[in-house]
Design a protein around this motif. Structure first.
Motif, PDB file in Angstrom:
ATOM      1  N   PRO A 153      33.861 135.185  45.160  1.00  0.00           N
ATOM      2  CA  PRO A 153      34.929 136.683  47.156  1.00  0.00           C
ATOM      3  C   PRO A 153      33.502 136.066  48.110  1.00  0.00           C
ATOM      4  CG  PRO A 153      34.771 137.331  44.751  1.00  0.00           C
ATOM      5  CD  PRO A 153      33.487 136.378  44.679  1.00  0.00           C
ATOM      6  N   ASP A 202      33.128 133.263  49.319  1.00  0.00           N
ATOM      7  CA  ASP A 202      34.630 132.751  51.017  1.00  0.00           C
ATOM      8  C   ASP A 202      34.399 133.299  51.810  1.00  0.00           C
ATOM      9  OD1 ASP A 202      35.519 131.096  48.085  1.00  0.00           O
ATOM     10  OD2 ASP A 202      36.781 133.270  47.097  1.00  0.00           O
ATOM     11  N   ASP A 203      34.200 134.317  51.905  1.00  0.00           N
ATOM     12  CA  ASP A 203      34.124 135.124  53.060  1.00  0.00           C
ATOM     13  C   ASP A 203      33.626 134.627  53.879  1.00  0.00           C
ATOM     14  OD1 ASP A 203      35.870 137.478  51.718  1.00  0.00           O
ATOM     15  OD2 ASP A 203      33.927 138.448  50.678  1.00  0.00           O
ATOM     16  N   GLU A 218      42.604 128.174  47.701  1.00  0.00           N
ATOM     17  CA  GLU A 218      40.961 128.104  47.298  1.00  0.00           C
ATOM     18  C   GLU A 218      40.134 127.754  46.556  1.00  0.00           C
ATOM     19  OE1 GLU A 218      39.746 133.122  45.608  1.00  0.00           O
ATOM     20  OE2 GLU A 218      41.041 131.805  43.875  1.00  0.00           O
TER      21      GLU A 218
END
Length: 180
Positions: free
Chosen positions: A91, A94-95, A161
């Motif tokens: 995550p 992803d950020d 994603e």
């Protein structure tokens, strides 16, 4: 010599042979008994040796299986021990990607590249799925949209994603949009 004398001689000869036979048999009996007990001991020791050898082989085999199993477990821990840590970091990656899309900050780009390089050295690899045929073993279909062309049917049109591999095993499935 008369018949009677011949007959008596034969009787005596037979008696002597019987006595000799009996003496031989008597002398052989203790030897047979002694030989028999020695044979029994040898046989008993042979059986005991076979039993101990069998126990040894089983124990050795069990130990070898244990050693192989623990070596495989150790190798698996080394290869995939970081699996949970990598899952927790995804995550953050992803950020970083969303931040890079929103800004042109070179500092963020350098940090992102450095982090990605380190993770790749540890076995992390991003899936390249856009434009490929949908595969339920690698992709998770979030939505379906109508295909603009016939050739697009069943293909991944967009990636919501990213998916990742860790040492060639799927770590996270790619969430995708599929044309139908």
């Amino acid at each position: 010599m008369s018949n009677k004398e011949k007959h008596n001689d034969k009787k005596e000869q037979l008696k002597e042979e019987e006595i000799e036979t009996q003496e031989i048999q008597d002398s052989e009996i203790p030897q047979e008994k002694a030989g028999s007990s020695e044979t029994d001991k040898v046989q008993e020791l042979g059986e005991k040796l076979a039993e101990l050898n069998d126990k040894y082989l089983r124990l050795y085999s069990e130990y070898e299986n244990y050693r192989k199993r623990t070596n495989i477990e150790k190798a698996d821990l080394l290869i995939n021990g970081s699996r949970e840590m990598m899952k927790a970091i995804l995550p953050v990656i992803d950020d970083f990607e969303r931040a890079l899309a929103a800004t042109e900050d070179e500092g963020v780009q350098l940090i992102y590249n450095k982090m990605l390089k380190i993770l790749e050295q540890k076995g992390l690899k991003a899936m390249e799925v856009k434009g490929e045929k949908f595969d339920e073993n690698l992709h998770e279909a979030i939505t379906r949209i109508p295909a603009t062309e016939e050739s697009q049917k069943g293909l991944v049109v967009d990636v919501v994603e990213k998916g990742y591999y860790l040492n060639d095993k799927v770590l996270r499935y790619a969430k995708v949009v599929v044309a139908f």
